[in-house]
Design a protein around this motif. Sequence first.
Motif, mmCIF file in Angstrom:
data_model
loop_
_atom_site.group_PDB
_atom_site.id
_atom_site.type_symbol
_atom_site.label_atom_id
_atom_site.label_comp_id
_atom_site.label_asym_id
_atom_site.label_seq_id
_atom_site.Cartn_x
_atom_site.Cartn_y
_atom_site.Cartn_z
ATOM 1 N N ALA A 160 13.033 5.673 -5.841
ATOM 2 C CA ALA A 160 14.054 5.260 -6.736
ATOM 3 C C ALA A 160 14.387 3.899 -6.595
ATOM 4 O O ALA A 160 14.998 3.124 -7.518
ATOM 5 C CB ALA A 160 15.287 6.179 -6.375
ATOM 6 N N ASP A 161 14.216 3.222 -5.448
ATOM 7 C CA ASP A 161 14.593 1.832 -5.153
ATOM 8 C C ASP A 161 13.491 0.995 -4.688
ATOM 9 O O ASP A 161 12.620 1.557 -4.133
ATOM 10 C CB ASP A 161 15.694 2.066 -3.589
ATOM 11 N N ILE A 162 13.189 -0.103 -5.168
ATOM 12 C CA ILE A 162 12.051 -0.909 -5.030
ATOM 13 C C ILE A 162 12.149 -1.244 -3.783
ATOM 14 O O ILE A 162 10.967 -1.360 -3.238
ATOM 15 C CB ILE A 162 12.121 -2.007 -6.019
ATOM 16 N N GLU A 163 13.076 -1.625 -3.018
ATOM 17 C CA GLU A 163 13.190 -2.020 -1.474
ATOM 18 C C GLU A 163 12.599 -0.986 -0.550
ATOM 19 O O GLU A 163 11.775 -1.184 0.362
ATOM 20 C CB GLU A 163 14.453 -2.885 -1.265
ATOM 21 N N GLN A 164 13.001 0.135 -1.060
ATOM 22 C CA GLN A 164 12.694 1.154 -0.236
ATOM 23 C C GLN A 164 10.937 1.853 -0.398
ATOM 24 O O GLN A 164 10.376 1.901 0.553
ATOM 25 C CB GLN A 164 13.213 2.552 -0.605
ATOM 26 N N ALA A 165 10.587 1.472 -1.495
ATOM 27 C CA ALA A 165 9.253 1.475 -1.874
ATOM 28 C C ALA A 165 8.337 0.517 -1.032
ATOM 29 O O ALA A 165 7.330 0.924 -0.505
ATOM 30 C CB ALA A 165 8.918 1.443 -3.265
ATOM 31 N N LEU A 218 9.727 4.807 -12.223
ATOM 32 C CA LEU A 218 10.201 4.589 -11.022
ATOM 33 C C LEU A 218 9.568 3.486 -10.352
ATOM 34 O O LEU A 218 8.431 3.103 -10.593
ATOM 35 C CB LEU A 218 9.982 5.928 -10.029
ATOM 36 N N PRO A 219 10.202 2.500 -9.616
ATOM 37 C CA PRO A 219 9.487 1.358 -8.756
ATOM 38 C C PRO A 219 8.256 1.789 -8.008
ATOM 39 O O PRO A 219 8.288 2.900 -7.458
ATOM 40 C CB PRO A 219 10.453 0.857 -7.931
ATOM 41 N N GLN A 220 7.216 1.210 -8.423
ATOM 42 C CA GLN A 220 5.887 1.568 -7.870
ATOM 43 C C GLN A 220 5.389 0.266 -7.181
ATOM 44 O O GLN A 220 4.970 -0.935 -7.622
ATOM 45 C CB GLN A 220 4.917 2.020 -8.927
ATOM 46 N N VAL A 221 4.948 0.598 -5.672
ATOM 47 C CA VAL A 221 4.147 -0.420 -5.038
ATOM 48 C C VAL A 221 2.809 0.096 -4.823
ATOM 49 O O VAL A 221 2.704 0.888 -4.280
ATOM 50 C CB VAL A 221 5.286 -0.742 -3.937
ATOM 51 N N LEU A 222 1.923 -1.018 -4.931
ATOM 52 C CA LEU A 222 0.397 -0.710 -4.634
ATOM 53 C C LEU A 222 -0.034 -1.782 -3.441
ATOM 54 O O LEU A 222 0.175 -2.829 -3.737
ATOM 55 C CB LEU A 222 -0.479 -0.673 -5.822
ATOM 56 N N VAL A 223 -0.539 -1.106 -2.474
ATOM 57 C CA VAL A 223 -0.853 -2.126 -1.444
ATOM 58 C C VAL A 223 -2.492 -1.845 -1.166
ATOM 59 O O VAL A 223 -2.682 -0.603 -0.949
ATOM 60 C CB VAL A 223 -0.476 -2.125 -0.093
ATOM 61 N N VAL A 229 8.519 1.152 2.711
ATOM 62 C CA VAL A 229 7.355 2.592 2.934
ATOM 63 C C VAL A 229 6.011 2.029 2.895
ATOM 64 O O VAL A 229 5.233 2.439 3.783
ATOM 65 C CB VAL A 229 7.899 3.740 2.379
ATOM 66 N N ALA A 230 5.707 1.337 1.863
ATOM 67 C CA ALA A 230 4.215 1.003 1.612
ATOM 68 C C ALA A 230 3.841 0.089 2.695
ATOM 69 O O ALA A 230 2.727 0.366 3.099
ATOM 70 C CB ALA A 230 4.036 0.293 0.248
ATOM 71 N N GLY A 231 4.669 -0.947 3.241
ATOM 72 C CA GLY A 231 4.386 -1.682 4.198
ATOM 73 C C GLY A 231 3.777 -1.077 5.386
ATOM 74 O O GLY A 231 3.022 -1.308 6.279
ATOM 75 N N ARG A 232 4.838 -0.070 5.847
ATOM 76 C CA ARG A 232 4.504 0.630 6.927
ATOM 77 C C ARG A 232 3.270 1.560 6.737
ATOM 78 O O ARG A 232 2.544 1.539 7.922
ATOM 79 C CB ARG A 232 5.829 1.573 7.441
ATOM 80 N N LEU A 233 3.231 2.199 5.849
ATOM 81 C CA LEU A 233 2.023 2.790 5.593
ATOM 82 C C LEU A 233 0.542 2.182 5.588
ATOM 83 O O LEU A 233 -0.391 2.511 6.198
ATOM 84 C CB LEU A 233 2.057 3.843 4.380
ATOM 85 N N ALA A 234 0.606 0.958 5.027
ATOM 86 C CA ALA A 234 -0.297 0.140 5.192
ATOM 87 C C ALA A 234 -0.793 -0.406 6.639
ATOM 88 O O ALA A 234 -2.007 -0.215 6.986
ATOM 89 C CB ALA A 234 -0.102 -1.160 4.285
ATOM 90 N N ASP A 235 0.371 -0.579 7.535
ATOM 91 C CA ASP A 235 -0.009 -0.773 8.785
ATOM 92 C C ASP A 235 -0.490 0.437 9.632
ATOM 93 O O ASP A 235 -1.543 0.277 10.528
ATOM 94 C CB ASP A 235 1.378 -0.996 9.651
#
Length: 452
Positions: free
Chosen positions: A431-436, A375-380, A439-445
């Motif tokens: 499941a979708d990279i744009e959603q990941a 699944l698409p994974q984004v790390l900030v 969500v990661a951007g909002r959580l980082a904020d």
Amino acid sequence: MGRLFGTDGVRGVANADLTAELALGLSVAAAHVLAEAGTFAGHRATAVVGRDPRASGEFLEAAVVAGLASAGVDVLRVGVLPTPAVAHLTGALGADLGVMLSASHNAMPDNGIKFFARGGHKLADELEDRIESVYADHRTGAPWERPTGAGVGRVRDYDEGLDQYVAHLVGVLPNRLDGLKIVLDEAHGAASRVSPEAFARAGAELVTIGAVPDGLNINDGCGSTHLDLLKAAVIEHGADLGIAHDGDADRCLAVDHTGAEVDGDQILAVLAVAMRERDALRSDTVVATVMSNLGFKLAMEREGIRFVATSVGDRYVLEEMKEHGYALGGEQSGHVIILDHATTGDGTLTGLMLAARVAQTGRTLRDLASVMERLPQVLVNVPDVDKSRVTSSAELATAVAEAERELGSTGRVLLRPSGTEPLVRVMVEAADIEQARSVAGRLADSVKSALG
């Protein structure tokens, strides 16, 4: 003096942080601590000492050997061999401890010291703390107990180690590799002789890159941290798959016949299914860390295999496996532990087992790895925050709960404070990279707002 031992031994820039004096002193301290713990009781102690090809390993090896021999320990010097080879030989030869000089996947200027206890097992935190304590006491004036005369340790080269280790690797394979064409990238590291020899004995046709270490080129644009050369070589030579190790060959990543990367999670998934088929996956359970891709967890559920998650670090995976008797575990980075045949992550063994599965099934690695979908994974990384309040902030807990509701069962959120820096790592899978990413951007904020 801060704690010397990190998550995998003592590591730093050679001749700056990690000096000959430190290597010698730690080796003497390790001998004394293990002797006090009863490891050496009633017989003359023996140590296995190996290293990777780094130039600094030459003087650090000399310091370690001198320290051990001065403490009355006989030394078997095995030369340039992978970390798991030193661990294996420590157990196979009945040695009382093993010492490996390597900084694994780090750049050439770094080096490290890893100690193994009797049987080839990593030291518990308590023993590491005692070694540090004895070393610190000596630095502040406490004298060493020094044997003299016939009591000093003797040193000899153990050239049989390479062949003994390769024979072990080939001997535990469930089937041969005849008919496979494989590219090996050795990272100009410790497996440059071992890995090609093992794969060749197992029957594979080989193309080898990154296998000409000169002491300065280890991990330099090659190996498991730089897969581009391996991908290109697999396609150029029409190979069935490619295998990449890091500098001390305790890791393994792979490339399928199309040049696509196969990471540690996918390798674990392939091996878990294979081991279950031959009744080698005890309790039908595999151990990995919380950083494993959610796709791995979902794949194991579909296959009826239980997934146990630990904290990040192969030592925590190993602790869980040993405590409950599990046979397979590892990390996304390519540390894979097959406990019936190794006491630590073994990149050569992992690559051999992966290739054996391809040979046994007649399926491509690409097909086998499709057992799981990454699944698409984004790390900030969020710097300059109070990481100690990650678990206690009500504001952050609310933000995480909202994110988890949005993602549902096909997504995941993980907030993890860095172990070495003042930052918090935000990881989001969906499941979708744009959603990941959203969500990661909002959580980082939210982390900045709550912990800044």
